[in-house]
Write a protein that holds these residues in place. Structure first.
Motif, PDB file in Angstrom:
ATOM      1  N   PRO A   1     -50.427  15.627  37.708  1.00 57.95           N
ATOM      2  CA  PRO A   1     -50.367  15.356  39.144  1.00 57.95           C
ATOM      3  C   PRO A   1     -49.003  14.804  39.564  1.00 57.95           C
ATOM      4  O   PRO A   1     -48.325  14.127  38.780  1.00 57.95           O
ATOM      5  CB  PRO A   1     -51.437  14.278  39.357  1.00 57.95           C
ATOM      6  CG  PRO A   1     -52.281  14.294  38.134  1.00 57.95           C
ATOM      7  CD  PRO A   1     -51.394  14.776  37.028  1.00 57.95           C
ATOM      8  N   LEU A   2     -48.642  15.114  40.786  1.00 56.23           N
ATOM      9  CA  LEU A   2     -47.476  14.513  41.437  1.00 56.23           C
ATOM     10  C   LEU A   2     -47.998  13.555  42.494  1.00 56.23           C
ATOM     11  O   LEU A   2     -48.804  13.946  43.340  1.00 56.23           O
ATOM     12  CB  LEU A   2     -46.626  15.570  42.124  1.00 56.23           C
ATOM     13  CG  LEU A   2     -45.694  16.392  41.274  1.00 56.23           C
ATOM     14  CD1 LEU A   2     -45.130  17.557  42.091  1.00 56.23           C
ATOM     15  CD2 LEU A   2     -44.560  15.532  40.749  1.00 56.23           C
ATOM     16  N   ARG A   3     -47.552  12.319  42.440  1.00 56.25           N
ATOM     17  CA  ARG A   3     -47.943  11.338  43.455  1.00 56.25           C
ATOM     18  C   ARG A   3     -46.668  10.684  43.958  1.00 56.25           C
ATOM     19  O   ARG A   3     -45.885  10.145  43.168  1.00 56.25           O
ATOM     20  CB  ARG A   3     -48.876  10.283  42.873  1.00 56.25           C
ATOM     21  CG  ARG A   3     -49.329   9.299  43.903  1.00 56.25           C
ATOM     22  CD  ARG A   3     -50.464   8.448  43.362  1.00 56.25           C
ATOM     23  NE  ARG A   3     -50.966   7.596  44.385  1.00 56.25           N
ATOM     24  CZ  ARG A   3     -50.751   6.287  44.433  1.00 56.25           C
ATOM     25  NH1 ARG A   3     -50.041   5.699  43.498  1.00 56.25           N
ATOM     26  NH2 ARG A   3     -51.259   5.570  45.404  1.00 56.25           N
ATOM     27  N   ASP A   4     -46.456  10.745  45.249  1.00 59.02           N
ATOM     28  CA  ASP A   4     -45.232  10.210  45.849  1.00 59.02           C
ATOM     29  C   ASP A   4     -43.988  10.761  45.141  1.00 59.02           C
ATOM     30  O   ASP A   4     -43.059  10.024  44.820  1.00 59.02           O
ATOM     31  CB  ASP A   4     -45.236   8.676  45.808  1.00 59.02           C
ATOM     32  CG  ASP A   4     -46.401   8.081  46.578  1.00 59.02           C
ATOM     33  OD1 ASP A   4     -46.834   8.687  47.577  1.00 59.02           O
ATOM     34  OD2 ASP A   4     -46.894   7.013  46.164  1.00 59.02           O
ATOM     35  N   ASP A   5     -44.014  12.065  44.877  1.00 59.38           N
ATOM     36  CA  ASP A   5     -42.912  12.779  44.223  1.00 59.38           C
ATOM     37  C   ASP A   5     -42.622  12.295  42.800  1.00 59.38           C
ATOM     38  O   ASP A   5     -41.552  12.571  42.256  1.00 59.38           O
ATOM     39  CB  ASP A   5     -41.631  12.718  45.066  1.00 59.38           C
ATOM     40  CG  ASP A   5     -41.784  13.471  46.375  1.00 59.38           C
ATOM     41  OD1 ASP A   5     -42.428  14.539  46.367  1.00 59.38           O
ATOM     42  OD2 ASP A   5     -41.262  12.985  47.399  1.00 59.38           O
ATOM     43  N   GLN A   6     -43.559  11.594  42.191  1.00 54.46           N
ATOM     44  CA  GLN A   6     -43.415  11.142  40.814  1.00 54.46           C
ATOM     45  C   GLN A   6     -44.493  11.799  39.963  1.00 54.46           C
ATOM     46  O   GLN A   6     -45.667  11.821  40.350  1.00 54.46           O
ATOM     47  CB  GLN A   6     -43.576   9.618  40.715  1.00 54.46           C
ATOM     48  CG  GLN A   6     -42.520   8.838  41.450  1.00 54.46           C
ATOM     49  CD  GLN A   6     -41.163   8.953  40.784  1.00 54.46           C
ATOM     50  OE1 GLN A   6     -41.040   8.894  39.571  1.00 54.46           O
ATOM     51  NE2 GLN A   6     -40.130   9.145  41.585  1.00 54.46           N
ATOM     52  N   THR A   7     -44.099  12.336  38.810  1.00 53.83           N
ATOM     53  CA  THR A   7     -45.105  12.896  37.914  1.00 53.83           C
ATOM     54  C   THR A   7     -45.959  11.764  37.353  1.00 53.83           C
ATOM     55  O   THR A   7     -45.504  10.634  37.195  1.00 53.83           O
ATOM     56  CB  THR A   7     -44.454  13.674  36.749  1.00 53.83           C
ATOM     57  OG1 THR A   7     -43.618  12.802  36.003  1.00 53.83           O
ATOM     58  CG2 THR A   7     -43.679  14.881  37.258  1.00 53.83           C
ATOM     59  N   GLN A   8     -47.202  12.093  37.042  1.00 56.48           N
ATOM     60  CA  GLN A   8     -48.160  11.129  36.498  1.00 56.48           C
ATOM     61  C   GLN A   8     -48.601  11.598  35.099  1.00 56.48           C
ATOM     62  O   GLN A   8     -49.746  11.989  34.895  1.00 56.48           O
ATOM     63  CB  GLN A   8     -49.366  10.996  37.438  1.00 56.48           C
ATOM     64  CG  GLN A   8     -49.025  10.555  38.839  1.00 56.48           C
ATOM     65  CD  GLN A   8     -48.445   9.154  38.862  1.00 56.48           C
ATOM     66  OE1 GLN A   8     -48.969   8.231  38.263  1.00 56.48           O
ATOM     67  NE2 GLN A   8     -47.317   9.000  39.538  1.00 56.48           N
ATOM     68  N   PRO A   9     -47.690  11.560  34.122  1.00 53.31           N
ATOM     69  CA  PRO A   9     -48.029  12.100  32.796  1.00 53.31           C
ATOM     70  C   PRO A   9     -49.125  11.318  32.088  1.00 53.31           C
ATOM     71  O   PRO A   9     -49.765  11.846  31.176  1.00 53.31           O
ATOM     72  CB  PRO A   9     -46.705  12.033  32.035  1.00 53.31           C
ATOM     73  CG  PRO A   9     -45.946  10.935  32.698  1.00 53.31           C
ATOM     74  CD  PRO A   9     -46.330  11.022  34.152  1.00 53.31           C
ATOM     75  N   LEU A  10     -49.366  10.067  32.499  1.00 52.45           N
ATOM     76  CA  LEU A  10     -50.428   9.295  31.861  1.00 52.45           C
ATOM     77  C   LEU A  10     -51.736   9.392  32.632  1.00 52.45           C
ATOM     78  O   LEU A  10     -52.624   8.542  32.521  1.00 52.45           O
ATOM     79  CB  LEU A  10     -49.998   7.842  31.655  1.00 52.45           C
ATOM     80  CG  LEU A  10     -48.827   7.702  30.687  1.00 52.45           C
ATOM     81  CD1 LEU A  10     -48.447   6.243  30.503  1.00 52.45           C
ATOM     82  CD2 LEU A  10     -49.133   8.354  29.340  1.00 52.45           C
TER      83      LEU A  10
END
Length: 134
Positions: free
Chosen positions: A55-64
């Protein structure tokens, strides 16, 4: 390859993939207690078309809070051997599917899956959220 403490998040991910018994592994942070099962199902479904779904949240990837095909481990190992230590290497896999907010909000409208606690203040915020969620 034997991984030891202090070698970074990617080493932990690789160690987990080395002992995974299924085709897909979920990568989840230990401080995100409200991860929605529907989000996990979406991430797993997306790995049918990609080596990983992040997922991308606030243009940041969420690898965890992602899913990865176990057979992608050699690609992650290569990144590790090139010096990468960050969990974000999962999002850099060739063909990785980055899920924009429109996609993941269909199963987690409020984005509570990404609520984490790294400080006492964040823990207090999560306690309030837990009370609200029931």
């Amino acid at each position: 390859m034997l991984f030891r403490s202090g070698q970074g998040p990617l080493a932990g991910i690789l160690a987990g993939l080395a002992v995974a018994t299924g085709d897909i592994a979920l990568l989840l942070a230990c401080d995100q207690p409200f991860v929605r099962p529907a989000l996990l199902r979406l991430l797993v479904a997306e790995t049918a078309k990609a080596p990983a779904a992040i997922p991308l949240r606030d243009d940041q990837t969420q690898p965890l809070c992602s899913a990865i095909r176990v057979d992608a481990a050699p690609l992650l190992r290569a990144a590790y051997e090139r010096g990468s230590r960050a969990a974000a290497a999962v999002a850099d896999l060739p063909g990785a599917r980055l899920l924009d907010a429109e996609t993941w909000r269909a199963v987690d409208a409020d984005g509570v899956s990404f609520a984490g606690a790294n400080t006492p203040e964040e823990l207090t915020r999560l306690e309030v959220l837990a009370a609200r969620l029931g």
